[in-house]
Write a protein that holds these residues in place. Structure first.
Motif, PDB file in Angstrom:
ATOM      1  N   ARG A 266       1.086  -1.313  -0.269  1.00 16.78           N
ATOM      2  CA  ARG A 266       0.419   0.210   0.309  1.00 16.78           C
ATOM      3  C   ARG A 266       0.613   1.252   0.178  1.00 16.78           C
ATOM      4  N   ALA A 267       1.927   0.726   0.706  1.00 19.57           N
ATOM      5  CA  ALA A 267       2.931   2.186   0.957  1.00 19.57           C
ATOM      6  C   ALA A 267       3.259   2.749  -0.785  1.00 19.57           C
ATOM      7  N   LEU A 268       3.692   1.498  -1.038  1.00 13.97           N
ATOM      8  CA  LEU A 268       3.977   1.542  -3.132  1.00 13.97           C
ATOM      9  C   LEU A 268       3.377   1.888  -3.492  1.00 13.97           C
ATOM     10  N   GLU A 269       2.149   1.887  -3.168  1.00 14.45           N
ATOM     11  CA  GLU A 269       0.628   2.425  -4.423  1.00 14.45           C
ATOM     12  C   GLU A 269       0.731   4.189  -4.032  1.00 14.45           C
ATOM     13  N   LEU A 270       0.866   4.693  -2.552  1.00 10.45           N
ATOM     14  CA  LEU A 270       0.557   5.608  -2.569  1.00 10.45           C
ATOM     15  C   LEU A 270       1.946   6.554  -2.848  1.00 10.45           C
ATOM     16  N   LEU A 271       3.234   6.350  -3.025  1.00  4.86           N
ATOM     17  CA  LEU A 271       3.677   7.292  -3.483  1.00  4.86           C
ATOM     18  C   LEU A 271       3.842   7.162  -4.615  1.00  4.86           C
ATOM     19  N   GLU A 272       3.267   6.142  -5.224  1.00  4.10           N
ATOM     20  CA  GLU A 272       3.347   6.118  -6.635  1.00  4.10           C
ATOM     21  C   GLU A 272       2.298   7.796  -6.480  1.00  4.10           C
ATOM     22  N   ALA A 273       0.720   7.698  -6.131  1.00  5.80           N
ATOM     23  CA  ALA A 273       0.064   8.615  -6.565  1.00  5.80           C
ATOM     24  C   ALA A 273       0.790   9.951  -5.888  1.00  5.80           C
ATOM     25  N   ALA A 274       1.677  10.124  -5.141  1.00  4.89           N
ATOM     26  CA  ALA A 274       2.128  11.452  -5.235  1.00  4.89           C
ATOM     27  C   ALA A 274       3.081  11.712  -6.610  1.00  4.89           C
ATOM     28  N   ARG A 275       2.834  11.448  -7.203  1.00  3.58           N
ATOM     29  CA  ARG A 275       3.900  11.810  -8.249  1.00  3.58           C
ATOM     30  C   ARG A 275       4.452  12.772  -9.126  1.00  3.58           C
ATOM     31  N   GLY A 277       2.721  15.499  -7.417  1.00  3.25           N
ATOM     32  CA  GLY A 277       2.512  16.631  -6.286  1.00  3.25           C
ATOM     33  C   GLY A 277       2.280  16.660  -5.486  1.00  3.25           C
ATOM     34  N   VAL A 278       1.618  17.881  -4.762  1.00  4.22           N
ATOM     35  CA  VAL A 278       1.358  18.185  -3.572  1.00  4.22           C
ATOM     36  C   VAL A 278       0.834  19.596  -3.231  1.00  4.22           C
ATOM     37  N   ALA A 285      -5.705  14.515  -3.062  1.00  8.71           N
ATOM     38  CA  ALA A 285      -6.449  12.577  -3.047  1.00  8.71           C
ATOM     39  C   ALA A 285      -5.566  11.904  -2.822  1.00  8.71           C
ATOM     40  N   GLY A 286      -3.890  12.856  -2.349  1.00  9.44           N
ATOM     41  CA  GLY A 286      -3.182  11.805  -1.627  1.00  9.44           C
ATOM     42  C   GLY A 286      -3.565  11.312  -0.618  1.00  9.44           C
ATOM     43  N   THR A 287      -3.639  12.763  -0.178  1.00  5.32           N
ATOM     44  CA  THR A 287      -4.792  12.600   1.605  1.00  5.32           C
ATOM     45  C   THR A 287      -5.395  11.600   1.033  1.00  5.32           C
ATOM     46  N   ALA A 288      -6.828  11.797   0.533  1.00  6.06           N
ATOM     47  CA  ALA A 288      -7.361  10.765   0.821  1.00  6.06           C
ATOM     48  C   ALA A 288      -7.415   8.860   0.830  1.00  6.06           C
ATOM     49  N   ALA A 289      -6.078   8.825   0.250  1.00  2.00           N
ATOM     50  CA  ALA A 289      -6.153   8.113  -0.319  1.00  2.00           C
ATOM     51  C   ALA A 289      -5.254   7.060   0.746  1.00  2.00           C
ATOM     52  N   GLU A 290      -4.266   8.163   1.366  1.00  2.00           N
ATOM     53  CA  GLU A 290      -3.338   7.174   2.943  1.00  2.00           C
ATOM     54  C   GLU A 290      -4.665   7.133   3.854  1.00  2.00           C
ATOM     55  N   ASP A 291      -5.966   8.439   3.249  1.00  2.00           N
ATOM     56  CA  ASP A 291      -6.719   7.512   4.950  1.00  2.00           C
ATOM     57  C   ASP A 291      -7.319   6.627   4.540  1.00  2.00           C
ATOM     58  N   ASP A 292      -7.613   5.640   3.679  1.00  2.00           N
ATOM     59  CA  ASP A 292      -8.096   4.976   3.043  1.00  2.00           C
ATOM     60  C   ASP A 292      -7.609   3.179   3.349  1.00  2.00           C
ATOM     61  N   ALA A 293      -6.258   3.869   2.843  1.00  2.00           N
ATOM     62  CA  ALA A 293      -4.896   2.866   3.727  1.00  2.00           C
ATOM     63  C   ALA A 293      -5.273   2.735   4.479  1.00  2.00           C
ATOM     64  N   LEU A 294      -4.991   4.042   5.687  1.00  3.35           N
ATOM     65  CA  LEU A 294      -4.595   3.461   7.383  1.00  3.35           C
ATOM     66  C   LEU A 294      -5.514   2.657   7.238  1.00  3.35           C
ATOM     67  N   ALA A 295      -6.642   3.628   7.210  1.00  2.00           N
ATOM     68  CA  ALA A 295      -8.467   2.200   7.647  1.00  2.00           C
ATOM     69  C   ALA A 295      -7.857   1.674   7.381  1.00  2.00           C
ATOM     70  N   ASP A 296      -7.994   0.825   6.210  1.00  5.78           N
ATOM     71  CA  ASP A 296      -8.256  -0.541   5.297  1.00  5.78           C
ATOM     72  C   ASP A 296      -6.750  -1.725   6.862  1.00  5.78           C
ATOM     73  N   LEU A 297      -5.989  -0.353   6.632  1.00  7.36           N
ATOM     74  CA  LEU A 297      -4.828  -1.762   7.273  1.00  7.36           C
ATOM     75  C   LEU A 297      -5.311  -1.682   8.819  1.00  7.36           C
ATOM     76  N   LEU A 298      -5.347  -1.108   9.807  1.00 10.20           N
ATOM     77  CA  LEU A 298      -5.584  -0.523  11.163  1.00 10.20           C
ATOM     78  C   LEU A 298      -6.409  -1.821  11.431  1.00 10.20           C
ATOM     79  N   MET A 299      -7.538  -2.392  10.494  1.00  9.37           N
ATOM     80  CA  MET A 299      -8.282  -3.425  10.768  1.00  9.37           C
ATOM     81  C   MET A 299      -7.663  -5.066  10.212  1.00  9.37           C
TER      82      MET A 299
END
Length: 575
Positions: A266-275, A277-278, A285-299
């Motif tokens: 998931r970290a690799l996917e997020l790094l690709e999403a950061a390509r 810019g910020v 969009a990038g932080t929303a993707a982090e939200d989804d990834a963290l929510a999934d992984l916390l479970m």
């Protein structure tokens, strides 16, 4: 939002605001100090209440009139902040709660990024996880040269940097540097950056010495605001270099986990999403993707297992059950090592570097002895070549290491460790020879991987000073140290063994004097199931690949090749 996320046991971080007049500025600098009210042994973390306090501080500053010239954030002595309050993760029992905590962190930290008032992070000490991410949201960063631990360790635990780290870091230092920090370091025993390494990567704009760090940081901030200092940052290659970095990251993750651990992928996917810019919608969009990834992984079960392991290694191992009072610890001013082979050489290097006391190796063969001492000297020279020790220290460390063909060299040793062939009769003979020359308080330690400590000490005059001290190969890399108490091992011996282990920077675990102890006992049972399947007709290639989904560092038969058939057979027979 925070009401639904209350952590009853949260150590709440406060955010204290001071308004400082600064020469050269037309208005004040607002300085936020984040502090949980405890000393450096309980680092500052962020739970819901702590994030709310930081947001309230920002509200107060924004409401001040006249408007401040800048907003800076720093930490309590030795600590900036070390991320989220992990004690509350067990209370996150729904994906919705996980989303809330992720979004709350983004909301609060985002105010530093989107502020129209310049923001500065004065990173005065240890910064990990959310602490690094808070600093990344600021427009400028200073870093104390005394900050010894800087990291984004989330993938080590089973989650991802979920408060902006996967988006902001690659856009600050490039994708390759971000892969190093987020994946390579985290997945290699949670390796930390020191201040020099972090500055070289570009995480900080400037470094200052600890003695006057805050004063120098404020002066530097004033010079930036006045225009006398210009901060320049390298352009980020979002093309082939970014692609190559992600390919490197995927290769190292595949090599370690073979697709089994979700967090690094998931970290690799997020790094690709950061390509992209910020800025603007891209960052949202990038932080929303982090939200989804963290929510999934916390479970996930992987996170729960990761936190359990972290608790064992980082907390419980520091206060292991059954360890005698530290007051019983004896001083160790000289170490003896029986043997001069590869394992003995690694042990000699470790003791020399960490204890910085004389270390003498013994062996029956002069050529082997010379090779053992030369190995230690060569490894110290490599450290010198990498700039990890000074010339003076390298010379001093090498002068501490010597070899002897007789065990008389152990006469004044306080701690003797045997690392000879894994045979009970051989080890008993070695200890009898050592006991004949050492003092009555010298501890006799064995690096045996499976043999009985009690039996090894049975014929000695002082069996109470014998203790198991089992390292794992490679010694410099693997942190675990099994400390084994024999039937007659006394408290002073055990207390000293743990003190030495801690000084060696190992994770010391007290284990029972049972065949193969803990790790090899489990490993042998595990390998036995695989070899039994082969004996019953399963092709070796099929059996070897069957456990790939578990994400083990290497397959069973590759491990057997590394260990060696003789050692594997010996351990199995011991069991």
């Amino acid at each position: 939002m925070t009401a639904a996320l209350d952590y009853p046991k949260e150590v709440v971080t406060s955010a204290y605001v001071r308004y400082l007049p600064v020469p050269g500025l037309d208005s004040e600098l607002a300085l936020i100090t984040i502090d949980n009210g405890l000393d450096h042994t309980r680092p500052t973390t962020f739970g819901p209440a702590g994030l709310a306090n930081l947001a309230a501080a920002f509200d107060q500053i924004e409401a001040r009139s006249p408007t401040v010239a800048a907003i800076a954030v720093t930490g309590k002595p030795f600590i900036f902040a070390v991320g989220a309050d992990l004690s509350g993760i067990g209370l996150i029992d729904t994906r919705d709660k996980a989303l809330q905590i992720s979004r709350l962190g983004h909301e609060v930290f985002g105010r530093f990024k989107h502020s129209t008032i310049p923001t500065f992070a004065f990173v005065n000490g240890a910064a990990m996880g959310g602490g690094v991410e808070l600093a990344l949201h600021c427009h400028y960063r200073t870093l104390s040269t005394g900050a010894a631990a800087i990291a984004l360790p989330e993938c080590f635990l089973g989650i991802v940097p979920g408060w902006g780290g996967t988006q902001l870091l690659p856009n600050l230092i490039g994708a390759d540097g971000a892969v190093t920090v987020i994946l390579d370091n985290a997945l290699n025993q949670n390796r930390m950056l020191n201040a020099k390494q972090a500055a070289k990567l570009g995480i900080a704009d400037v470094t200052f010495e600890p003695a006057d760090f805050l004063e120098r940081s404020i002066e530097w901030a004033a010079s930036v605001l006045s225009g006398s200092t210009t901060v320049t940052r390298p352009a980020i290659d979002r093309g082939q270099a970014w692609t190559a970095a992600l390919e490197r990251g995927r290769a190292l993750v595949d090599a370690k986990f073979h697709g089994a651990a979700p967090a690094p992928y998931r970290a690799l996917e997020l790094l690709e999403a950061a390509r992209g810019g910020v800025e603007g919608d891209q960052f949202l969009a990038g932080t929303a993707a982090e939200d989804d990834a963290l929510a999934d992984l916390l479970m996930t079960d992987e996170l729960r297992a990761g936190l359990y392991s972290f608790d064992l290694v980082q907390k419980r191992a520091k206060r292991p059950v059954g360890v005698p009072d530290k007051k019983l610890t004896r001083p160790v001013s000289k170490v003896g090592i029986v043997g001069a082979g590869l394992m003995a050489g690694q042990l000699a290097l470790l003791f020399t570097r960490r204890l910085e006391v004389p270390v003498v190796l013994t062996d029956l063969d002069q050529e082997r002895l010379d090779r053992g001492v030369a190995y230690v000297h060569d490894e110290i020279d490599k450290l010198l070549g990498k700039g990890r020790v000074s010339t003076d220290k390298a010379n001093r460390l090498k002068s501490l290491v010597s070899g002897s063909l007789t065990k008389d060299a152990f006469a004044d040793a306080d701690f003797v460790l045997e690392a000879v062939f894994e045979d009970l009769a051989v080890k008993r003979r070695v200890f009898a020879e050592v006991e004949a020359v050492v003092g009555p308080d010298c501890i006799l330690a064995t690096n045996t991987s499976s043999l009985s400590i009690t039996e090894m000490a049975a014929d000695l005059e002082h069996p109470e000073r014998v203790v198991g001290f089992h390292f794992f190969n490679p010694v410099a890399v693997l942190p675990l140290l099994e400390i084994v108490r024999g039937a007659k091992t006394d408290d002073a011996t055990l207390a000293t063994a743990f003190d030495v282990g801690r000084t060696l920077k190992k994770s010391c675990v007290l284990v029972q004097d049972a065949p193969a102890f803990v790790v090899n006992r489990l490993l042998t049972r595990f390998l036995g199931a695989v070899t039994t399947a082969v004996d019953q007709g399963t092709p070796i290639e099929v059996a070897d690949r069957a456990l790939v989904p578990l994400g083990l560092p290497m397959s069973p038969f590759i491990l057997l090749q590394l260990v060696g058939p003789a050692v594997a057979l010996h351990t199995s027979e011991t069991l």
